[in-house]
Design a protein around this motif. Structure first.
Motif, PDB file in Angstrom:
ATOM      1  N   GLN A 110       0.887  -1.034  -0.119  1.00 13.02           N
ATOM      2  CA  GLN A 110       0.058  -0.083  -0.009  1.00 13.02           C
ATOM      3  C   GLN A 110       0.862   1.280   0.041  1.00 13.02           C
ATOM      4  O   GLN A 110       0.366   2.389  -0.220  1.00 13.02           O
ATOM      5  CB  GLN A 110      -0.859  -0.145   1.300  1.00 13.02           C
ATOM      6  CG  GLN A 110      -1.974   0.983   1.255  1.00 13.02           C
ATOM      7  CD  GLN A 110      -2.713   1.058   2.456  1.00 13.02           C
ATOM      8  OE1 GLN A 110      -2.756   0.027   3.155  1.00 13.02           O
ATOM      9  NE2 GLN A 110      -3.594   2.168   2.519  1.00 13.02           N
ATOM     10  N   PHE A 111       2.035   1.304   0.358  1.00 10.36           N
ATOM     11  CA  PHE A 111       2.830   2.300   0.560  1.00 10.36           C
ATOM     12  C   PHE A 111       4.088   2.290  -0.195  1.00 10.36           C
ATOM     13  O   PHE A 111       4.770   3.346  -0.269  1.00 10.36           O
ATOM     14  CB  PHE A 111       3.430   2.368   2.146  1.00 10.36           C
ATOM     15  CG  PHE A 111       2.026   2.151   3.078  1.00 10.36           C
ATOM     16  CD1 PHE A 111       1.220   3.164   3.261  1.00 10.36           C
ATOM     17  CD2 PHE A 111       2.187   0.889   3.712  1.00 10.36           C
ATOM     18  CE1 PHE A 111       0.314   2.537   4.001  1.00 10.36           C
ATOM     19  CE2 PHE A 111       1.334   0.674   4.769  1.00 10.36           C
ATOM     20  CZ  PHE A 111       0.119   1.561   4.677  1.00 10.36           C
ATOM     21  N   ASP A 149       7.127   0.950   9.606  1.00 12.80           N
ATOM     22  CA  ASP A 149       6.344   0.685   8.660  1.00 12.80           C
ATOM     23  C   ASP A 149       6.628  -0.895   7.890  1.00 12.80           C
ATOM     24  O   ASP A 149       6.074  -1.206   7.010  1.00 12.80           O
ATOM     25  CB  ASP A 149       6.449   1.580   7.567  1.00 12.80           C
ATOM     26  CG  ASP A 149       7.675   1.633   6.731  1.00 12.80           C
ATOM     27  OD1 ASP A 149       8.713   1.048   7.195  1.00 12.80           O
ATOM     28  OD2 ASP A 149       7.747   2.462   5.620  1.00 12.80           O
ATOM     29  N   TRP A 186       1.209  13.136  13.465  1.00 11.18           N
ATOM     30  CA  TRP A 186       1.418  12.935  12.108  1.00 11.18           C
ATOM     31  C   TRP A 186       2.622  11.936  11.808  1.00 11.18           C
ATOM     32  O   TRP A 186       3.734  12.281  12.403  1.00 11.18           O
ATOM     33  CB  TRP A 186       1.638  14.246  11.353  1.00 11.18           C
ATOM     34  CG  TRP A 186       1.694  14.037   9.868  1.00 11.18           C
ATOM     35  CD1 TRP A 186       0.809  13.907   8.877  1.00 11.18           C
ATOM     36  CD2 TRP A 186       3.114  13.779   9.145  1.00 11.18           C
ATOM     37  NE1 TRP A 186       1.406  13.412   7.522  1.00 11.18           N
ATOM     38  CE2 TRP A 186       2.876  13.392   7.805  1.00 11.18           C
ATOM     39  CE3 TRP A 186       4.348  13.686   9.530  1.00 11.18           C
ATOM     40  CZ2 TRP A 186       3.739  13.213   6.880  1.00 11.18           C
ATOM     41  CZ3 TRP A 186       5.338  13.352   8.648  1.00 11.18           C
ATOM     42  CH2 TRP A 186       5.092  13.258   7.486  1.00 11.18           C
ATOM     43  N   THR A 187       2.442  11.034  11.140  1.00 12.34           N
ATOM     44  CA  THR A 187       3.560  10.247  10.656  1.00 12.34           C
ATOM     45  C   THR A 187       3.085   9.949   9.299  1.00 12.34           C
ATOM     46  O   THR A 187       2.074   9.925   8.672  1.00 12.34           O
ATOM     47  CB  THR A 187       3.515   8.680  11.330  1.00 12.34           C
ATOM     48  OG1 THR A 187       2.481   7.999  11.212  1.00 12.34           O
ATOM     49  CG2 THR A 187       3.916   9.194  12.612  1.00 12.34           C
ATOM     50  N   PRO A 188       4.130   9.490   8.301  1.00 11.61           N
ATOM     51  CA  PRO A 188       3.715   8.959   7.023  1.00 11.61           C
ATOM     52  C   PRO A 188       2.859   7.879   7.054  1.00 11.61           C
ATOM     53  O   PRO A 188       3.069   6.873   8.088  1.00 11.61           O
ATOM     54  CB  PRO A 188       5.094   8.710   6.348  1.00 11.61           C
ATOM     55  CG  PRO A 188       6.202   9.676   7.164  1.00 11.61           C
ATOM     56  CD  PRO A 188       5.720   9.676   8.697  1.00 11.61           C
ATOM     57  N   ASP A 189       1.925   7.724   6.140  1.00 13.18           N
ATOM     58  CA  ASP A 189       1.206   6.476   6.145  1.00 13.18           C
ATOM     59  C   ASP A 189       1.746   5.204   6.395  1.00 13.18           C
ATOM     60  O   ASP A 189       2.950   5.024   5.447  1.00 13.18           O
ATOM     61  CB  ASP A 189       0.179   6.484   4.794  1.00 13.18           C
ATOM     62  CG  ASP A 189      -0.903   7.648   4.640  1.00 13.18           C
ATOM     63  OD1 ASP A 189      -1.111   8.214   5.770  1.00 13.18           O
ATOM     64  OD2 ASP A 189      -1.159   7.766   3.719  1.00 13.18           O
ATOM     65  N   GLY A 190       1.254   4.183   6.961  1.00 15.78           N
ATOM     66  CA  GLY A 190       2.092   2.847   7.108  1.00 15.78           C
ATOM     67  C   GLY A 190       2.794   2.943   8.316  1.00 15.78           C
ATOM     68  O   GLY A 190       3.100   1.720   8.843  1.00 15.78           O
ATOM     69  N   GLU A 196       3.495   2.410  12.229  1.00 15.46           N
ATOM     70  CA  GLU A 196       2.351   2.134  13.421  1.00 15.46           C
ATOM     71  C   GLU A 196       3.514   2.167  14.481  1.00 15.46           C
ATOM     72  O   GLU A 196       4.502   2.034  14.615  1.00 15.46           O
ATOM     73  CB  GLU A 196       2.163   0.483  13.192  1.00 15.46           C
ATOM     74  CG  GLU A 196       1.189   0.264  12.025  1.00 15.46           C
ATOM     75  CD  GLU A 196       0.727  -1.008  11.903  1.00 15.46           C
ATOM     76  OE1 GLU A 196       1.042  -1.844  12.606  1.00 15.46           O
ATOM     77  OE2 GLU A 196      -0.099  -1.524  11.068  1.00 15.46           O
ATOM     78  N   ASP A 252       4.892   8.068  -1.376  1.00 12.03           N
ATOM     79  CA  ASP A 252       4.434   9.530  -0.960  1.00 12.03           C
ATOM     80  C   ASP A 252       5.849  10.201  -0.912  1.00 12.03           C
ATOM     81  O   ASP A 252       5.833  11.607  -0.669  1.00 12.03           O
ATOM     82  CB  ASP A 252       4.183   9.378   0.539  1.00 12.03           C
ATOM     83  CG  ASP A 252       5.088   8.710   1.725  1.00 12.03           C
ATOM     84  OD1 ASP A 252       6.141   8.379   1.016  1.00 12.03           O
ATOM     85  OD2 ASP A 252       4.523   8.309   2.710  1.00 12.03           O
TER      86      ASP A 252
END
Length: 321
Positions: A123-124, A255, A226-230, A232, A149
């Motif tokens: 996904q990333f 990630d 906030w963190t970049p998507d993915g 955790e 991203d």
């Protein structure tokens, strides 16, 4: 002549679709690499090249009675080893007592993407085939792992066409500069390694460390908004600095490919004010927010670390908004 040309075209039309159909996609190559790295008995002799250093290493992996065994040896300088037995990893280094932690991953210079859950990255990251090349004297498929991203680093991998093991990995920043290179010098796939490494199963290694009481924290008065998507959030912990006696809270984020940690403490005369440093893959960014010092350390670009640090919110800020 026309008959010969027609026959050749017919033959080409029959062979070509099959040939292209058998060519694996970049994702399929990564899946095959992940499978090979976990189920083959092999050893990789390679060097890790950084801007100011070259480190020779030897990595062995084997399946012995359904137990995953791995052994990383530093080949120069003082004796240093990392041993993995399934979900227990032991570290043997000069100057400190050997210790074992519960983990399925070595925190060590292992060739990237070994034992990585590729599906969790889909996904990333985009996977792009670059072509074919030679590495460690054998034919390889070259592909790139690129963040969608643009907020993290990328890899270029050279995968052995026969064994599907990674033989080279280049870590690139967002401008395409090479930050690190892992380059295999020689390698072998041999079932006898299971017998050779079987002794690790019964080796006397330190017991698994348990975190001291109070080190684990269920909640805190700050959070990373906030963190970049993915990425955790993992366990939140609290501990006291040995030199300054300051209490520090930290949280790890990952990630599955890259990771970073956020550290929060009360500011004092030792606090780092607005420092932004990148050394190779590792970035350190610190700032002062009110009475707190926030630091972000990890394998991420400086701009990403800066944005993460600025996103840290405290409960007093939330209630006042």
């Amino acid at each position: 002549m026309k008959k010969i040309l027609t026959s050749a075209l017919v033959l080409f039309s029959l062979i070509t679709p099959k040939a292209f159909a058998e060519e694996p996609t970049a994702k399929a190559l990564l899946d095959q690499m992940n499978e090979a790295s976990q189920h083959l008995n092999y050893e990789l002799s390679y060097i890790l090249i950084k801007k100011n250093s070259i480190e020779p290493l030897l990595y062995r992996h084997a399946l012995s009675e359904d137990q995953q065994l791995a052994h990383l040896v530093y080949l120069s300088g003082p004796v240093r080893e990392v041993i993995r037995r399934d979900n227990e990893v032991s570290y043997i280094e000069p100057g400190i007592e050997p210790f074992t932690i519960e983990s399925g991953t070595m925190v060590a210079p292992v060739i990237p993407m070994l034992n990585t859950d590729v599906d969790s990255l889909d996904q990333f990251y985009d996977y792009v085939k670059v072509g074919r090349a030679r590495e460690a004297g054998t034919a390889t498929q070259v592909l790139r792992i690129v963040p969608k991203d643009g907020l993290r680093y990328s890899y270029v991998l050279w995968i052995d066409e026969k064994s599907k093991l990674p033989l080279r990995a280049d870590l690139l920043d967002r401008d395409g500069e090479v930050l690190e290179q892992y380059r295999t010098i020689s390698y072998a796939v041999n079932s006898r390694l299971a017998e050779v490494m079987g002794g690790l199963r019964s080796a006397q290694l330190p017991k698994v460390l348990s975190l001291p009481e109070g080190a684990k924290v269920s909640e805190s008065d700050w959070n990373v908004s906030w963190t970049p998507d993915g990425f955790e959030a993992k366990e939140l912990s609290r501990y006291q600095m040995a030199v300054t006696d300051r209490m520090v809270e930290s949280q790890l984020f990952s990630d599955g490919l890259f990771s970073f940690s956020v550290y929060v403490s009360d500011k004092d005369e030792h606090s780092l004010k607005g420092q932004l440093v990148r050394q190779g893959r590792r970035t350190l960014h610190s700032l002062i927010s009110g009475d707190n010092e926030i630091s972000v350390v990890g394998d991420i670009p400086p701009a990403t670390a800066q944005r993460i640090a600025q996103s840290v919110k405290f409960s007093t800020e939330v209630t006042s908004q």
